[in-house]
Scaffold this motif. Structure first.
Motif, PDB file in Angstrom:
ATOM      1  N   PRO A  78       6.416   1.198   3.455  1.00  0.00           N
ATOM      2  CA  PRO A  78       6.252  -0.213   3.049  1.00  0.00           C
ATOM      3  C   PRO A  78       4.938  -0.514   2.328  1.00  0.00           C
ATOM      4  N   GLY A  79       5.078  -1.024   1.116  1.00  0.00           N
ATOM      5  CA  GLY A  79       3.938  -1.559   0.377  1.00  0.00           C
ATOM      6  C   GLY A  79       2.936  -0.551  -0.090  1.00  0.00           C
ATOM      7  N   VAL A  80       3.276   0.729  -0.116  1.00  0.00           N
ATOM      8  CA  VAL A  80       2.289   1.748  -0.466  1.00  0.00           C
ATOM      9  C   VAL A  80       1.830   1.546  -1.908  1.00  0.00           C
ATOM     10  N   GLN A  81       0.510   1.575  -2.108  1.00  0.00           N
ATOM     11  CA  GLN A  81      -0.002   1.449  -3.465  1.00  0.00           C
ATOM     12  C   GLN A  81      -1.240   2.289  -3.723  1.00  0.00           C
ATOM     13  N   ALA A  82      -1.721   3.019  -2.735  1.00  0.00           N
ATOM     14  CA  ALA A  82      -2.921   3.829  -2.945  1.00  0.00           C
ATOM     15  C   ALA A  82      -2.830   5.113  -2.137  1.00  0.00           C
TER      16      ALA A  82
ATOM     17  N   PHE B 202      -2.110  14.711   0.572  1.00  0.00           N
ATOM     18  CA  PHE B 202      -2.698  13.406   0.299  1.00  0.00           C
ATOM     19  C   PHE B 202      -2.696  12.558   1.561  1.00  0.00           C
ATOM     20  N   VAL B 203      -3.526  11.527   1.539  1.00  0.00           N
ATOM     21  CA  VAL B 203      -3.588  10.543   2.611  1.00  0.00           C
ATOM     22  C   VAL B 203      -3.191   9.201   2.013  1.00  0.00           C
ATOM     23  N   SER B 204      -2.372   8.442   2.754  1.00  0.00           N
ATOM     24  CA  SER B 204      -1.923   7.149   2.267  1.00  0.00           C
ATOM     25  C   SER B 204      -1.612   6.245   3.451  1.00  0.00           C
ATOM     26  N   GLY B 205      -1.370   4.959   3.160  1.00  0.00           N
ATOM     27  CA  GLY B 205      -1.089   3.999   4.224  1.00  0.00           C
ATOM     28  C   GLY B 205      -0.306   2.817   3.702  1.00  0.00           C
ATOM     29  N   HIS B 206       0.052   1.928   4.606  1.00  0.00           N
ATOM     30  CA  HIS B 206       0.847   0.754   4.271  1.00  0.00           C
ATOM     31  C   HIS B 206      -0.058  -0.400   3.829  1.00  0.00           C
ATOM     32  N   MET B 207       0.283  -1.039   2.723  1.00  0.00           N
ATOM     33  CA  MET B 207      -0.384  -2.276   2.316  1.00  0.00           C
ATOM     34  C   MET B 207       0.443  -3.425   2.864  1.00  0.00           C
ATOM     35  N   THR B 208       0.323  -3.681   4.165  1.00  0.00           N
ATOM     36  CA  THR B 208       1.197  -4.618   4.841  1.00  0.00           C
ATOM     37  C   THR B 208       0.462  -5.270   5.991  1.00  0.00           C
ATOM     38  N   ASN B 209       0.956  -6.444   6.401  1.00  0.00           N
ATOM     39  CA  ASN B 209       0.374  -7.126   7.554  1.00  0.00           C
ATOM     40  C   ASN B 209       1.151  -6.849   8.826  1.00  0.00           C
ATOM     41  N   GLU B 210       2.155  -5.961   8.761  1.00  0.00           N
ATOM     42  CA  GLU B 210       2.968  -5.663   9.926  1.00  0.00           C
ATOM     43  C   GLU B 210       2.773  -4.246  10.445  1.00  0.00           C
ATOM     44  N   SER B 211       2.375  -3.329   9.582  1.00  0.00           N
ATOM     45  CA  SER B 211       2.179  -1.942   9.993  1.00  0.00           C
ATOM     46  C   SER B 211       0.783  -1.496   9.607  1.00  0.00           C
ATOM     47  N   GLY B 212       0.098  -0.852  10.549  1.00  0.00           N
ATOM     48  CA  GLY B 212      -1.241  -0.342  10.290  1.00  0.00           C
ATOM     49  C   GLY B 212      -1.281   1.162  10.173  1.00  0.00           C
ATOM     50  N   ASN B 213      -0.154   1.779   9.817  1.00  0.00           N
ATOM     51  CA  ASN B 213      -0.085   3.237   9.765  1.00  0.00           C
ATOM     52  C   ASN B 213      -0.839   3.804   8.569  1.00  0.00           C
TER      53      ASN B 213
END
Length: 486
Positions: free
Chosen positions: A195-199, A213-224
């Protein structure tokens, strides 16, 4: 809403600008670093993607930047006089966002990669062509369908000796790579339903030769936040290893050796967490990272960059901050006690990407800062170069625009208001008022003023509402929010 597109993210940023947002408290120490500001682009409306590299192989670093509002991709070529630049337009029809560059065609001139986030999205690259002493670029399309394309990078993903492309798209919740086949480009989805990945940030963490690579969610619901580790068997794919679950709004990733142990650590600008997170990699072959608990609280950080700003042998942190009407460029300087916060520049409106480089070849790290445009393009800060005066060569006389110390009072105002500022040198200054939609409402001043302190009283009638006063002069500008009551 599980993700934020570029436009929604920018709206949130500017809402924070117009309100009295809260910020994490911590101790600031006296500013010991000094930077002189040089505007590269004063007529822009927000320069988001930035690169610093030597395009023309003359030993001087240049700047490449994209202005999505004006659809311009420009090369700012550094001239023989240090920190003087010539603007060269590479493309005047490019609604781009982020950039990367390597010498793909091996002609010793970088080829430029650019993401196109809006509408159907896409990715293009500009292949360099060296003809005599002149450089030209030929625009090529990698894909015309990658909605919400954000960060991207050249990389030899399949280890076949040529460059492929990695890119993230927040509207598709996907990271893909495009294989260069010799007949075109073939997309291979790498991570889907993210969800919402952009970086992301790329490194061979598991030492198998393939990029991880390392990445994460650009979201207010998941902090993964996850490490994605390559596995070539039976077919090349990537497997997730969770790093964190408490990073909300992962907007930018940076890899740097922060503790001088020879291993790159992970920094994340977490927009919704209002913090820069730092995970330090533990020695050995394992993929183990420990979170550093340094108080790196920042209001709505959109980017993070690392550089040894004070030349003490360890890495410091550069980050933009958005709070109230005073947007800042910050540094967290590492010392024996941890990190100490310094404000490098105040009133740098709508800050976005920051890139560090020794632009004047004097042995210390300078930096370039850009801004975003939506929805007030007239209020975006200039594309600016900040010259580190730590090891100044003295080859160029500059004016130190710390800021105009510009203020409006009373604020809120009714039937009149005062404008006060300090003019660093005799020059022409302009004072303009914009409404919340970025429309010019009034031109209050356009005059040559002497050096020193100035104060003016204005009685222009304005409807009740929120306005922005912009003071412009010497290739620099500052903005103050002004509230008018009935």
């Amino acid at each position: 809403m599980k993700y934020f597109s570029l436009l929604l993210l920018s709206i949130l940023c500017l809402n924070a600008w117009a309100q009295n947002s809260s910020v994490i408290e911590f101790k600031e120490h006296a500013n010991q670093l000094e930077f002189n500001a040089h505007s590269l682009e004063t007529s822009g409306s927000g320069n988001i993607g930035i690169l610093c590299l030597d395009i023309d192989r003359d030993g001087r670093k240049d700047v490449v930047s994209v202005d999505p509002k004006k659809e311009l991709l420009c090369w700012y070529r550094q001239l023989a006089s240090p920190l003087e630049f010539e603007r060269i337009v590479i493309d005047d029809n490019l609604n781009g966002q982020y950039l990367d560059a390597v010498d793909v065609n091996q002609d010793q001139v970088p080829d430029i990669l650019c993401s196109l986030p809006l509408n159907e999205g896409g990715i293009v690259y500009f292949e360099s062509m060296l003809l005599g002493d002149s450089i030209y670029w030929n625009r090529n399309e990698i894909t015309d369908s990658f909605a919400g394309a954000h960060q991207l990078q050249w990389a030899d993903v399949d280890l076949d000796g040529d460059y492929d492309v990695l890119a993230a798209a927040n509207m598709l919740n996907r990271i893909s790579w495009w294989e260069q086949t010799g007949r075109g480009w073939t997309e291979h989805p790498l991570v889907e339903d993210y969800p919402g990945v952009q970086a992301f940030a790329v490194e061979d963490f598991n030492n198998d030769g393939y990029p991880d690579f390392v990445s994460g969610h650009m979201t207010n619901e998941s902090g993964n936040v996850d490490l994605w580790l390559s596995n070539p068997e039976p077919d090349l794919h990537w497997e997730a290893q969770n790093l964190a679950t408490n990073v909300f709004g992962a907007h930018w990733f940076e890899l740097a050796d922060m503790n001088n142990d020879g291993l790159n650590d992970i920094l994340i600008a977490a927009y919704l967490s209002k913090k820069v997170f730092l995970w330090e990699r533990l020695p050995g072959d394992s993929m183990v990272f420990k979170q550093n608990d340094a108080p790196l609280g920042v209001s709505y950080p959109l980017h993070v960059e690392t550089a040894d700003l004070d030349n003490d042998g360890d890495m410091d942190i550069l980050v933009p901050e958005i709070i109230g009407s005073n947007h800042k460029l910050l540094a967290f300087i590492r010392n024996e006690e941890g990190f100490q916060r310094e404000v490098l520049r105040e009133y740098f409106n709508a800050p976005w990407q920051i890139i560090a480089a020794d632009m004047d070849n004097d042995g210390d790290q300078d930096f370039i800062a850009g801004s975003f445009y939506y929805p007030n393009p007239n209020l975006a800060a200039d594309l600016s170069l900040f010259e580190n005066m730590l090891l100044c060569t003295g080859v160029m006389e500059t004016i130190d625009y710390k800021n105009f110390r510009f203020r409006c009072s009373p604020n809120p105002a009714r039937d009149h208001f005062f404008v006060e500022f300090e003019n660093p040198m005799e020059q022409r200054l302009q004072l303009e008022i914009f409404d919340q939609n970025g429309r010019l409402v009034l031109k209050l001043m356009d005059s040559v003023l002497s050096q020193g302190q100035h104060k003016f009283r204005f009685t222009q009638e304005l409807k009740a509402g929120t306005y922005f006063c912009k003071l412009i002069g010497g290739g620099y500008s500052e903005v103050q929010k002004l509230i008018v009551l009935q």
